[in-house]
Design a protein around this motif. Structure first.
Motif, PDB file in Angstrom:
ATOM      1  N   TRP A  64       0.723  -1.224  -0.062  1.00  0.00           N
ATOM      2  CA  TRP A  64       0.036  -0.141  -0.073  1.00  0.00           C
ATOM      3  C   TRP A  64       0.914   1.227   0.167  1.00  0.00           C
ATOM      4  CZ3 TRP A  64      -4.518  -1.559  -1.109  1.00  0.00           C
ATOM      5  CH2 TRP A  64      -4.835  -2.743  -0.660  1.00  0.00           C
ATOM      6  N   ASN A  65       0.486   2.351  -0.868  1.00  0.00           N
ATOM      7  CA  ASN A  65       1.355   3.341  -1.052  1.00  0.00           C
ATOM      8  C   ASN A  65       0.806   4.435   0.162  1.00  0.00           C
ATOM      9  OD1 ASN A  65      -0.861   4.751  -1.801  1.00  0.00           O
ATOM     10  ND2 ASN A  65       0.182   4.749  -4.068  1.00  0.00           N
ATOM     11  N   LYS A  66       1.506   5.650  -0.088  1.00  0.00           N
ATOM     12  CA  LYS A  66       1.273   6.887   1.189  1.00  0.00           C
ATOM     13  C   LYS A  66      -0.207   7.279   1.064  1.00  0.00           C
ATOM     14  CE  LYS A  66       5.937   7.979   1.746  1.00  0.00           C
ATOM     15  NZ  LYS A  66       6.896   8.958   1.684  1.00  0.00           N
ATOM     16  N   GLY A  67      -0.914   6.715   0.315  1.00  0.00           N
ATOM     17  CA  GLY A  67      -2.572   7.096   0.051  1.00  0.00           C
ATOM     18  C   GLY A  67      -2.634   8.805  -0.241  1.00  0.00           C
ATOM     19  N   LEU A  68      -3.797   9.145  -0.318  1.00  0.00           N
ATOM     20  CA  LEU A  68      -4.357  10.250  -0.918  1.00  0.00           C
ATOM     21  C   LEU A  68      -3.565  11.459  -0.186  1.00  0.00           C
ATOM     22  CD1 LEU A  68      -7.958   9.790  -1.614  1.00  0.00           C
ATOM     23  CD2 LEU A  68      -5.941   9.597  -3.114  1.00  0.00           C
ATOM     24  N   GLN A 148      -8.292   4.872  -4.992  1.00  0.00           N
ATOM     25  CA  GLN A 148      -9.479   5.471  -4.031  1.00  0.00           C
ATOM     26  C   GLN A 148     -10.265   6.344  -4.854  1.00  0.00           C
ATOM     27  OE1 GLN A 148      -8.509   6.163   0.237  1.00  0.00           O
ATOM     28  NE2 GLN A 148      -6.413   5.980  -0.386  1.00  0.00           N
ATOM     29  N   GLY A 149     -10.083   6.521  -6.131  1.00  0.00           N
ATOM     30  CA  GLY A 149     -10.866   7.443  -7.354  1.00  0.00           C
ATOM     31  C   GLY A 149     -12.079   6.884  -7.370  1.00  0.00           C
ATOM     32  N   SER A 150     -12.358   5.410  -7.056  1.00  0.00           N
ATOM     33  CA  SER A 150     -13.521   4.984  -7.180  1.00  0.00           C
ATOM     34  C   SER A 150     -14.078   4.278  -5.749  1.00  0.00           C
ATOM     35  CB  SER A 150     -13.638   3.820  -8.377  1.00  0.00           C
ATOM     36  OG  SER A 150     -14.884   3.045  -8.214  1.00  0.00           O
ATOM     37  N   PRO A 151     -15.253   4.516  -5.322  1.00  0.00           N
ATOM     38  CA  PRO A 151     -15.430   3.703  -4.179  1.00  0.00           C
ATOM     39  C   PRO A 151     -15.736   2.208  -4.165  1.00  0.00           C
ATOM     40  CG  PRO A 151     -17.655   4.835  -4.947  1.00  0.00           C
ATOM     41  CD  PRO A 151     -16.136   5.133  -5.911  1.00  0.00           C
ATOM     42  N   VAL A 152     -15.404   1.620  -5.429  1.00  0.00           N
ATOM     43  CA  VAL A 152     -15.803   0.051  -5.279  1.00  0.00           C
ATOM     44  C   VAL A 152     -14.642  -0.519  -5.495  1.00  0.00           C
ATOM     45  CG1 VAL A 152     -18.223   0.662  -5.965  1.00  0.00           C
ATOM     46  CG2 VAL A 152     -16.544   0.110  -7.675  1.00  0.00           C
ATOM     47  N   SER A 153     -13.364  -0.050  -5.766  1.00  0.00           N
ATOM     48  CA  SER A 153     -12.042  -0.533  -6.113  1.00  0.00           C
ATOM     49  C   SER A 153     -11.520  -1.331  -4.953  1.00  0.00           C
ATOM     50  CB  SER A 153     -11.105   0.350  -6.775  1.00  0.00           C
ATOM     51  OG  SER A 153     -11.552   0.874  -8.088  1.00  0.00           O
ATOM     52  N   VAL A 217     -30.637  -2.480 -11.885  1.00  0.00           N
ATOM     53  CA  VAL A 217     -29.302  -1.790 -11.771  1.00  0.00           C
ATOM     54  C   VAL A 217     -28.954  -0.981 -12.552  1.00  0.00           C
ATOM     55  CG1 VAL A 217     -26.813  -2.152 -10.733  1.00  0.00           C
ATOM     56  CG2 VAL A 217     -28.867  -3.449  -9.763  1.00  0.00           C
ATOM     57  N   ILE A 218     -28.538   0.232 -12.299  1.00  0.00           N
ATOM     58  CA  ILE A 218     -27.901   1.239 -13.245  1.00  0.00           C
ATOM     59  C   ILE A 218     -26.358   1.440 -12.900  1.00  0.00           C
ATOM     60  CG2 ILE A 218     -27.952   3.443 -14.277  1.00  0.00           C
ATOM     61  CD1 ILE A 218     -30.426   1.881 -14.749  1.00  0.00           C
ATOM     62  N   VAL A 219     -25.507   1.522 -14.050  1.00  0.00           N
ATOM     63  CA  VAL A 219     -24.185   1.535 -13.715  1.00  0.00           C
ATOM     64  C   VAL A 219     -23.811   2.748 -14.653  1.00  0.00           C
ATOM     65  CG1 VAL A 219     -21.873   0.437 -14.335  1.00  0.00           C
ATOM     66  CG2 VAL A 219     -23.819  -0.894 -13.699  1.00  0.00           C
ATOM     67  N   GLN A 220     -22.685   3.667 -13.831  1.00  0.00           N
ATOM     68  CA  GLN A 220     -22.200   4.764 -14.263  1.00  0.00           C
ATOM     69  C   GLN A 220     -20.840   4.832 -14.118  1.00  0.00           C
ATOM     70  OE1 GLN A 220     -23.483   8.821 -13.322  1.00  0.00           O
ATOM     71  NE2 GLN A 220     -22.712   9.698 -15.359  1.00  0.00           N
ATOM     72  N   PHE A 221     -19.789   4.974 -14.975  1.00  0.00           N
ATOM     73  CA  PHE A 221     -18.238   4.967 -14.696  1.00  0.00           C
ATOM     74  C   PHE A 221     -17.708   5.866 -15.321  1.00  0.00           C
ATOM     75  CE2 PHE A 221     -18.293   2.556 -18.313  1.00  0.00           C
ATOM     76  CZ  PHE A 221     -16.801   2.601 -18.553  1.00  0.00           C
ATOM     77  N   GLU A 222     -16.227   6.297 -14.873  1.00  0.00           N
ATOM     78  CA  GLU A 222     -15.386   6.802 -15.895  1.00  0.00           C
ATOM     79  C   GLU A 222     -14.065   6.094 -15.787  1.00  0.00           C
ATOM     80  OE1 GLU A 222     -14.968  11.102 -15.856  1.00  0.00           O
ATOM     81  OE2 GLU A 222     -16.875  11.371 -15.025  1.00  0.00           O
ATOM     82  N   PRO A 223     -13.481   6.038 -16.952  1.00  0.00           N
ATOM     83  CA  PRO A 223     -12.143   5.346 -16.862  1.00  0.00           C
ATOM     84  C   PRO A 223     -11.027   6.036 -15.938  1.00  0.00           C
ATOM     85  CG  PRO A 223     -12.848   5.735 -19.173  1.00  0.00           C
ATOM     86  CD  PRO A 223     -13.788   6.605 -18.140  1.00  0.00           C
ATOM     87  N   ALA A 224     -10.219   5.214 -15.439  1.00  0.00           N
ATOM     88  CA  ALA A 224      -9.311   5.486 -14.593  1.00  0.00           C
ATOM     89  C   ALA A 224      -8.071   6.321 -15.556  1.00  0.00           C
ATOM     90  CB  ALA A 224      -8.791   4.511 -14.051  1.00  0.00           C
ATOM     91  N   GLU A 225      -7.651   7.367 -14.750  1.00  0.00           N
ATOM     92  CA  GLU A 225      -6.788   7.970 -15.481  1.00  0.00           C
ATOM     93  C   GLU A 225      -5.366   7.174 -15.919  1.00  0.00           C
ATOM     94  OE1 GLU A 225      -5.579  11.534 -13.102  1.00  0.00           O
ATOM     95  OE2 GLU A 225      -7.727  12.085 -12.849  1.00  0.00           O
TER      96      GLU A 225
END
Length: 225
Positions: A64-68, A148-153, A217-225
């Motif tokens: 685990w890295n140093k986080g946000l 941590q950019g997505s709440p489900v990763s 169920v409805i899904v919405q997402f954006e690609p990771a950087e």
């Protein structure tokens, strides 16, 4: 429509409150996939046999890295524990955590000690490797392992459920709690879409069957950087 609250809110209520999943805007300007049903989202996943599994090494994903927050002494793992707590722990020196309450939705278990929890990569590192991460740079693999950019990763769950899951995909393992099925299938699909990962044929078939159980169920997402 089924709904779903992420992280602490979901844990606090022990119910699903919205299955629409959003993530921060993509720096490259890639448009999100808007309001797909779960069956439609699963249908967009590229299907391919897993590759390069013999070359997998967990050390290729720095965590685990140093986080946000780079100044608080908390690793990504600790930051996820803090953000997902139903009752907040006390954060001491060097980000030591005492007290707190968490809800492991995989097995519907309340946990009262951070030491009883693992932080699960929704799509395990080995699964990600075989689904396309073997082609990534070391920097992108680190970003994935600490996302941590997505709440489900990254999900705080009981150690026993995380270890039962191990590197398995939904064709090989599902959470013990029947109430977790739609949420888990959705979060798995969102993570694969977010990171541009493929699914193998058995995995695709299983996700399609699961999605059929969750048509609202409805899904919405954006690609990771």
């Amino acid at each position: 429509m089924i709904t779903y609250l992420t992280r602490a809110a979901a844990a606090a209520t022990f119910t699903l409150a919205s299955l629409a999943v959003t993530t921060p805007a993509h720096a490259g300007g890639v448009a999100p996939v808007d309001f797909l049903t779960l069956p439609a989202a699963v249908a967009t996943l590229p299907v391919a046999e897993e590759a390069q599994n013999e070359t997998y090494d967990r050390a290729r994903f720095k965590h685990w890295n140093k986080g946000l927050n780079l100044t608080d002494g908390c690793s990504t793992r600790s930051e996820v524990l803090i953000s997902e707590a139903v009752e907040a722990p006390t954060v001491g020196a060097n980000c030591s955590l005492t007290g707190g309450v968490w809800w492991s939705y995989y097995d519907e278990t309340e946990v009262r000690s951070a030491s009883g929890l693992d932080i699960d990569h929704m799509v395990p590192l080995k699964e990600a490797w075989g689904s396309g991460a073997w082609e990534w740079t070391a920097e992108r693999r680190e970003a994935y392992a600490n996302d941590q950019g997505s709440p489900v990763s990254l999900i705080a769950v009981t150690a026993r459920s995380n270890r039962a899951k191990a590197d398995k995909d939904p064709a090989q393992w599902m959470p013990a709690a029947a109430s977790a099925r739609c949420r888990y299938a959705t979060e798995w699909t969102v993570t694969k879409l977010r990171w541009g990962l493929s699914v193998d044929p058995a995995e695709a078939d299983t996700l399609q069957a699961l999605a059929a159980e969750c048509p609202g169920v409805i899904v919405q997402f954006e690609p990771a950087e």
